[in-house]
Design an enzyme around this catalytic site. Structure first.
Site, short mmCIF file in Angstrom:
data_model
loop_
_atom_site.label_atom_id
_atom_site.label_comp_id
_atom_site.label_asym_id
_atom_site.label_seq_id
_atom_site.Cartn_x
_atom_site.Cartn_y
_atom_site.Cartn_z
N GLY A 10 0.84 -1.20 0.00
CA GLY A 10 0.00 0.00 0.00
C GLY A 10 0.87 1.24 0.00
O GLY A 10 0.52 2.27 0.58
N ALA A 11 2.02 1.16 -0.68
CA ALA A 11 2.98 2.29 -0.69
C ALA A 11 2.78 3.18 -1.91
O ALA A 11 3.56 4.09 -2.14
CB ALA A 11 4.41 1.76 -0.64
N ILE A 15 -0.87 6.81 3.40
CA ILE A 15 0.03 6.61 4.55
C ILE A 15 1.28 5.82 4.14
O ILE A 15 2.40 6.16 4.54
CB ILE A 15 -0.74 5.87 5.67
CG1 ILE A 15 -1.90 6.74 6.17
CG2 ILE A 15 0.18 5.45 6.80
CD1 ILE A 15 -3.00 5.98 6.90
N SER A 132 -6.63 -0.12 12.69
CA SER A 132 -7.45 1.09 12.75
C SER A 132 -8.24 1.09 14.04
O SER A 132 -8.58 0.03 14.58
CB SER A 132 -8.43 1.12 11.58
OG SER A 132 -9.43 2.08 11.80
N TYR A 158 -15.04 -3.98 7.95
CA TYR A 158 -13.76 -3.27 8.09
C TYR A 158 -13.25 -3.35 9.53
O TYR A 158 -12.08 -3.67 9.78
CB TYR A 158 -13.94 -1.81 7.65
CG TYR A 158 -12.67 -1.00 7.73
CD1 TYR A 158 -11.57 -1.29 6.91
CD2 TYR A 158 -12.56 0.07 8.62
CE1 TYR A 158 -10.40 -0.54 6.99
CE2 TYR A 158 -11.39 0.83 8.71
CZ TYR A 158 -10.31 0.51 7.89
OH TYR A 158 -9.16 1.25 7.97
N1 LIG Z 1 -6.92 7.06 6.22
C1 LIG Z 1 -7.29 6.78 7.46
O1 LIG Z 1 -7.88 7.61 8.17
C2 LIG Z 1 -7.02 5.43 8.04
C3 LIG Z 1 -7.38 5.22 9.40
C4 LIG Z 1 -7.11 3.98 9.97
C5 LIG Z 1 -6.47 3.01 9.23
N2 LIG Z 1 -6.17 3.24 7.92
C6 LIG Z 1 -5.50 2.16 7.18
O2 LIG Z 1 -4.30 2.66 6.61
C7 LIG Z 1 -3.91 1.85 5.49
C8 LIG Z 1 -3.54 2.74 4.33
O3 LIG Z 1 -4.71 3.45 3.93
P1 LIG Z 1 -4.67 4.96 3.39
O4 LIG Z 1 -5.50 5.76 4.30
O5 LIG Z 1 -3.29 5.37 3.09
O6 LIG Z 1 -5.55 4.79 2.07
P2 LIG Z 1 -5.18 4.95 0.51
O7 LIG Z 1 -4.59 6.30 0.25
O8 LIG Z 1 -6.45 4.56 -0.17
O9 LIG Z 1 -4.06 3.87 0.27
C9 LIG Z 1 -4.39 2.51 0.29
C10 LIG Z 1 -3.23 1.72 -0.23
O10 LIG Z 1 -3.61 0.33 -0.22
C11 LIG Z 1 -3.54 -0.19 -1.52
N3 LIG Z 1 -4.62 -1.14 -1.78
C12 LIG Z 1 -5.95 -0.94 -1.64
N4 LIG Z 1 -6.62 -2.02 -2.05
C13 LIG Z 1 -5.69 -2.92 -2.46
C14 LIG Z 1 -5.76 -4.22 -3.03
N5 LIG Z 1 -6.92 -4.83 -3.31
N6 LIG Z 1 -4.60 -4.85 -3.32
C15 LIG Z 1 -3.39 -4.26 -3.08
N7 LIG Z 1 -3.27 -3.02 -2.58
C16 LIG Z 1 -4.42 -2.36 -2.29
C17 LIG Z 1 -3.66 0.99 -2.46
O11 LIG Z 1 -3.08 0.63 -3.71
P3 LIG Z 1 -3.40 1.43 -5.10
O12 LIG Z 1 -3.47 2.88 -4.72
O13 LIG Z 1 -2.18 1.10 -5.93
O14 LIG Z 1 -4.67 0.91 -5.63
C18 LIG Z 1 -2.91 2.06 -1.70
O15 LIG Z 1 -1.53 1.96 -1.90
C19 LIG Z 1 -5.10 0.92 5.22
O16 LIG Z 1 -4.81 -0.34 5.76
C20 LIG Z 1 -6.24 1.58 5.98
O17 LIG Z 1 -7.21 0.65 6.37
C21 LIG Z 1 -6.42 4.43 7.31
#
Ligand SMILES: NC(=O)c1ccc[n+]([C@@H]2O[C@H](COP(=O)([O-])OP(=O)(O)OC[C@H]3O[C@@H](n4cnc5c(N)ncnc54)[C@H](OP(=O)(O)O)[C@@H]3O)[C@@H](O)[C@H]2O)c1
Length: 277
Positions: A10-11, A15, A132, A158
């Site tokens: 998820g890079a 995050i 989360s 989730y």
């Molecule tokens: N944002 C928040 O407030 C928050 C709060 C608590 C926890 N989190 C957790 O933080 C982590 C990162 O999320 P983020 O907020 O940075 O969201 P984001 O900007 O949507 O990034 C998500 C990342 O995960 C990858 N991903 C999503 N679905 C995937 C799949 N089917 N296969 C492989 N990779 C996949 C995406 O890849 P692509 O972009 O290449 O598709 C992207 O690199 C997640 O685990 C999320 O649950 C986020």
């Protein structure tokens, strides 16, 4: 200190991308894993041409291929950050026949970690799992209904998957802590990223409208991940725990149930076709 190899899933965005930039700027060799070819290539370019690999976690064969590539390319893996994930919309099953939220957030990183275990133990690696606060707010964990066939909502699925991240962290510590693995789960905070873009949940409102002004930046959201990846687990943090803002944080009461974490490991192994249930 010699250059350390840090694999972040998820890079390609949010995050994970912010953590990758920060860890790269600290002199680490960061290996970028993403799903979107364009976004992942761009994130790797931002790091001056870092290695990158693609895998869609909704396909377990992609995870198996990713693990094989990582084993072939990297003789050491010092840190594995299982960060890819997100909240989904209507209940959907993957090509592997699993509920998609559970697979992308838990089963895929569970499989990836297990396939890399020997390399991780040889490297005395740290495994970081992005969980989360949804584990406390939304989870209603039912080990007999992991696929959410009986009760599904995007938030509940989730929350359950993010609780599974913490149960996995505990159990990884219980099983492999003595073999050299350190592990932690963490909540990044409410972070302004592409999060919830695939969801029909009300959470989409928070992330995809002007309300996102109340969220923190991806760099701030990545701080605990960067700290866990760079600090010394023997001295600075305790393995097997759940963190928020670089401190141990309370989780859902089910997160402390040792029988549940063991059972989840066994069920997950069965679901992804691993022998070590
Ligand atoms: N944002 C928040 O407030 C928050 C709060 C608590 C926890 N989190 C957790 O933080 C982590 C990162 O999320 P983020 O907020 O940075 O969201 P984001 O900007 O949507 O990034 C998500 C990342 O995960 C990858 N991903 C999503 N679905 C995937 C799949 N089917 N296969 C492989 N990779 C996949 C995406 O890849 P692509 O972009 O290449 O598709 C992207 O690199 C997640 O685990 C999320 O649950 C986020």
């Amino acid at each position: 200190m010699p250059e350390r190899t840090i694999v972040i899933t998820g890079a390609s965005d949010g995050i994970g991308a912010a953590a990758a930039r920060s860890l790269h700027s600290l002199g680490n060799r960061v290996v970028v894993v993403g799903r979107s070819p364009e976004k992942t290539a761009a994130a790797a370019r931002d790091l001056g041409g870092a290695d990158y690999h693609l895998a869609d976690f909704a396909r377990l064969d992609d995870v198996r291929a990713l693990a094989a590539t990582l084993l072939e390319r990297y003789p050491r893996i010092d840190v594995l950050a299982n960060n890819a994930g997100g909240i989904m919309g209507r209940r959907e099953e993957t090509v592997d026949g699993h509920e998609k939220t559970l697979q992308v957030n838990h089963l895929a990183p569970f499989l990836l970690t297990n396939l890399l275990l020997e390399r991780l133990t040889e490297s005395r690696a740290t495994v970081i799992n992005t969980s989360s606060v949804a584990n406390s707010i939304f989870a209603r964990f039912d080990i007999g209904d992991l696929e959410a066939r009986r009760r599904y909502s995007p938030n509940r699925a989730y929350g359950n998957a993010k609780l599974a991240n913490i149960l996995f962290t505990r159990e990884l510590d219980a099983r492999y802590g003595n073999s050299g693995i350190s592990t932690a789960a963490f909540h990044p905070g409410g972070v302004a990223t592409s999060f919830a873009s695939e969801s029909t949940s009300m959470m989409r409102l928070m992330y995809r409208t002007l309300l996102n002004r109340f969220l923190i930046s991806p760099e701030q959201g990545a701080e605990t991940l960067v700290w866990l990846a760079t600090a010394d687990p023997a001295k600075d943090w305790q393995t097997g725990k759940y963190y928020y803002k670089c401190k141990i944080s309370p989780a859902n009461k089910d997160a402390y149930d040792a029988a549940l974490s063991s059972r989840l490991w066994e069920e997950s192994a069965r679901m992804v076709g691993l022998p070590n249930g």
